[in-house]
Design an enzyme around this catalytic site. Structure first.
Site: not given
Ligand code: NAD
Length: 515
Positions: A286, A320
Site C-alpha cells: 500500500e 495517504c
Molecule cells: P516509509 O516508506 O518511509 O516507511 C514505511 C516503512 O518502511 C517503515 O516501517 C520503514 O521503517 C520501512 N522501511 C524503510 N526503508 C526500508 C527498507 N529499505 N526495507 C524495508 N523497510 C523499509 O513511509 P512512512 O513515512 O512511514 O509513511 C508514509 C507513506 O505511507 C506515505 O507515502 C503514505 O501515502 C503511505 N501510506 C499509504 C497508505 C495506503 O493505504 N496506501 C496508508 C498509510 C500510509
C-alpha cells in the site's frame, strides 16, 4: 459464532464526557512516558546497545518511550522463531485464532482513550484523529476475525460424478510486516493480525517514528496469551531490519504500507531469488497518493470548503488519503478558494495534548520536506495561505499552506508532499477537472462534488482511484464500508478492510477424492 460485525463509532469531543475521559487518559499515559520496551523474539525479551527514543513531535523535550534498535542478525533470529511457531499456529483451528482477535479488540475497546492518548503524544494526533485510529484498529480485528472463519470454511466447487472435490484455503508462511507511522495502531494492527488470523506468523517491524504505540499493542498480544513466536516484535531502522527481512529466504510474503520509493525498492528486492528460497514471495503493498477533490460549478461551496479543509489539513495532511489537490471549475474557482482559506486560517495548531485541531508533523525530515514544498508552492503558484519559513522551537509545527494557479504537471501537482500543503488547480469544465485528477502516477482516493447526475456518473466511471467519494470528503474510510487501497503507484490494488483482503495471506488447495 460471533455477533455480526459492526463499526466502532466515534465520540464527540466537544461534549464534556469524552473530553474528560481523554484528559484522564492523557494524564495516565503522561505518567508512563519514558519507559523502555524490549525487542521480543519467540517470547524472549532482548535489548541491544543502541536505544532509540521516540519523542513527542510537538514537544521535543518529552520522550514518549524507548526501544532498542534490532540488527540484521536479530531479524534473522525473528524469522526463524516465526518459522518455528508456524508449525503449530498454522494448524490451530481458525475459530481459536479468531477468538484471540476478538479478545484483543475487547481490550482495546475498554482502553480506547488510553491507546488514543498514546497516539496524541507519540504521533501528534488530535483527540478525534487518535480515537478514530483506535476505533479502526478495533474494526480491523473484529472484521478479520469473522472473515478468517468465512475464508477457512470449505469452499463450494462444481460437482463431478464419483468424486468429492473441495477447496481449502491455507496459510502461506512467515510474513514481514512493515507498517508506516501515520496510522500507528490501526494500520500496524490490521496488517499484523490479518496475516496472523489466517494462520501465518510474522515479524513486525514498526515504523521508527511510532514504535511505542506498536509496543503497547504487542503488550496486549502477550497479555491474551498469543503463543510466542506468532508475532515477533523487532523495532529498528527500515534500512537495516526491514532490508534483512525482505531479503530473507524464509520470508514468504511482505506486507508493506509506506512511500512509493520504499515500496518500489522492496518490490524489486523480493523478486530476487535467494539461496534456499522455495517460493515466489508475495507482496501486499500500500503506497502513496496525490489525492484530488474535484468541484463542479454548481456545488454547494460552503459544504465543499469544510470537507476540503478536513481532508487536506486534519492530522496535518499526513494521511495517504489526504486531499493535496483541489481542482475547481473556473466558475467557482475564486469564491471556493476564499472559503477554504478562511476556514483553514482559523484552525488551531499546537501540542494536541492541549486539544488543538492540528498537531506537529511527524519529525525533522517531514518538517524539512514540507518546507521544501512550501518553497516550491511559492514559486509555482499564487500564495493564498503561507505558514511562513521553517522555525521550529519546541515542536515540528507547520500551519496550513494553500497555493493557487498550480499547473497540472508542476511538482506541487504531481508529487506527494505528505503534509498540510494544498495545491489548487483551475479547470475549464468538469471533464477537464477529471482529466487533471487522473494525470498523476497515483490513484488512491478522490472526491467529486457536483449536482449534475451526468457528471457524477462520469466521475463514477472515469475517476481512476481505488477509493472514490461522491459529494463527500476523500478521507475517513470505515472498515468494510469503504474497503481501502489504491490503483497505479498507490499499491498492488489490495483493499484493506475488504472482503477479499484475507485471500492475500492464503493459498488455495484443491483436494479431489475418487470414490
Ligand atoms: P516509509 O516508506 O518511509 O516507511 C514505511 C516503512 O518502511 C517503515 O516501517 C520503514 O521503517 C520501512 N522501511 C524503510 N526503508 C526500508 C527498507 N529499505 N526495507 C524495508 N523497510 C523499509 O513511509 P512512512 O513515512 O512511514 O509513511 C508514509 C507513506 O505511507 C506515505 O507515502 C503514505 O501515502 C503511505 N501510506 C499509504 C497508505 C495506503 O493505504 N496506501 C496508508 C498509510 C500510509
Amino acid at each position: 459464532m460471533f455477533t455480526p460485525f459492526k463499526n466502532e463509532l466515534y465520540v464527540d469531543f466537544s461534549q464534556p464526557e469524552p473530553a474528560n475521559k481523554m484528559k484522564a487518559a492523557l494524564d495516565l499515559v503522561g505518567s508512563q512516558l519514558g519507559r523502555t520496551y524490549p525487542i521480543t523474539i519467540g517470547g524472549e525479551q532482548i535489548t541491544t546497545g543502541s536505544i532509540a527514543s521516540s519523542v513527542n513531535p510537538a514537544l521535543f523535550s518529552q520522550v514518549v518511550g524507548l526501544t532498542p534498535d534490532a540488527t540484521a542478525e536479530l531479524a534473522d533470529k525473528a524469522v526463524l522463531a516465526a518459522a518455528e511457531a508456524f508449525k503449530t499456529w498454522s494448524k490451530t483451528p481458525v475459530e481459536d485464532r479468531a477468538r484471540y482477535l476478538v479478545k484483543i479488540a475487547a481490550i482495546l475497546r475498554r482502553r480506547i482513550y488510553e491507546f488514543s492518548a498514546w497516539m496524541v503524544y507519540e504521533s501528534s494526533k488530535s483527540y478525534l484523529e487518535a480515537y478514530a485510529d483506535t476505533a479502526e484498529a478495533i474494526d480491523f480485528l473484529e472484521f478479520y476475525a469473522r472473515e478468517a472463519i468465512r475464508w477457512c470454511a470449505p469452499h463450494p466447487t462444481t460437482g463431478w460424478p464419483g468424486e468429492e472435490n473441495t477447496v481449502e484455503y491455507l496459510p502461506i508462511g512467515v510474513g514481514a510486516v512493515i507498517p508506516p507511522w501515520n496510522f500507528p495502531l490501526a494500520i500496524m494492527a490490521g496488517m499484523t493480525m490479518s496475516a496472523v488470523v489466517t494462520g501465518n506468523t510474522v515479524v513486525l517491524k514498526p515504523a521508527e517514528q511510532s514504535p511505542i504505540v506498536a509496543a503497547k499493542f504487542f503488550e496486549v498480544l502477550e497479555s491474551v496469551g498469543l503463543p510466542a513466536g506468532v508475532v515477533n516484535f523487532v523495532p529498528g531502522p527500515g534500512e537495516i531490519v526491514g532490508e534483512a527481512l525482505t531479503g530473507h529466504p524464509f520470508v514468504r510474503f511482505v506486507s508493506f504500507t509506506g512511500s512509493k520509493d520504499v515500496g518500489l525498492h522492496i518490490y524489486q528486492r523480493i523478486a530476487t531469488h535467494q539461496p534456499g528460497q522455495k517460493w515466489m514471495k508475495r507482496a501486499i503493498m500500500e503506497m502513496g497518493g496525490k489525492d484530488a477533490i474535484v468541484v463542479d460549478e454548481d456545488a454547494d461551496l460552503d459544504a465543499v470548503a469544510a470537507d476540503v479543509v478536513a481532508s487536506a489539513f486534519s492530522f496535518q495532511g499526513q494521511k495517504c488519503s489526504a486531499c493535496s489537490r483541489l481542482i475547481a471549475h473556473t466558475g467557482i474557482y475564486e469564491p471556493l478558494i476564499e472559503k477554504v482559506a478562511e476556514l483553514a486560517s482559523k484552525l488551531s495548531i499546537g501540542n494536541p495534548v492541549e486539544g488543538t485541531y492540528m498537531g506537529a508533523v511527524i519529525d525533522a525530515d517531514a518538517y524539512a520536506r514540507i518546507h521544501r514544498y512550501i518553497e516550491i508552492g511559492r514559486a509555482e503558484g499564487r500564495t493564498i495561505l503561507d505558514p511562513g519559513d521553517a522555525n521550529a522551537c519546541d515542536g515540528w509545527l507547520v500551519g496550513p499552506a494553500i497555493f493557487a494557479d498550480i499547473a497540472p504537471q508542476s511538482r506541487l501537482a504531481q508529487e506527494e508532499v505528505f503534509g498540510p500543503v494544498l495545491a489548487v488547480l483551475r479547470a475549464e469544465s468538469f471533464d477537464h477537472a477529471l482529466d487533471i485528477a487522473n494525470s498523476t502516477d497515483f490513484g488512491l482516493t478522490g472526491a467529486a462534488y457536483s449536482n449534475k447526475r451526468s457528471h457524477i456518473d462520469k466521475a463514477r466511471r472515469e475517476f481512476h482511484v481505488g477509493n472514490l467519494y461522491l459529494n463527500r470528503k476523500c478521507t475517513g474510510a470505515y472498515v468494510d464500508v469503504q474497503p481501502f487501497g489504491g490503483f497505479n503507484m498507490s499499491g498492488t490494488d489490495s483493499k484493506a478492510g475488504g472482503r477479499d483482503y484475507l485471500g492475500l495471506f492464503l493459498q488455495a488447495k484443491s483436494i479431489s477424492e475418487r470414490w
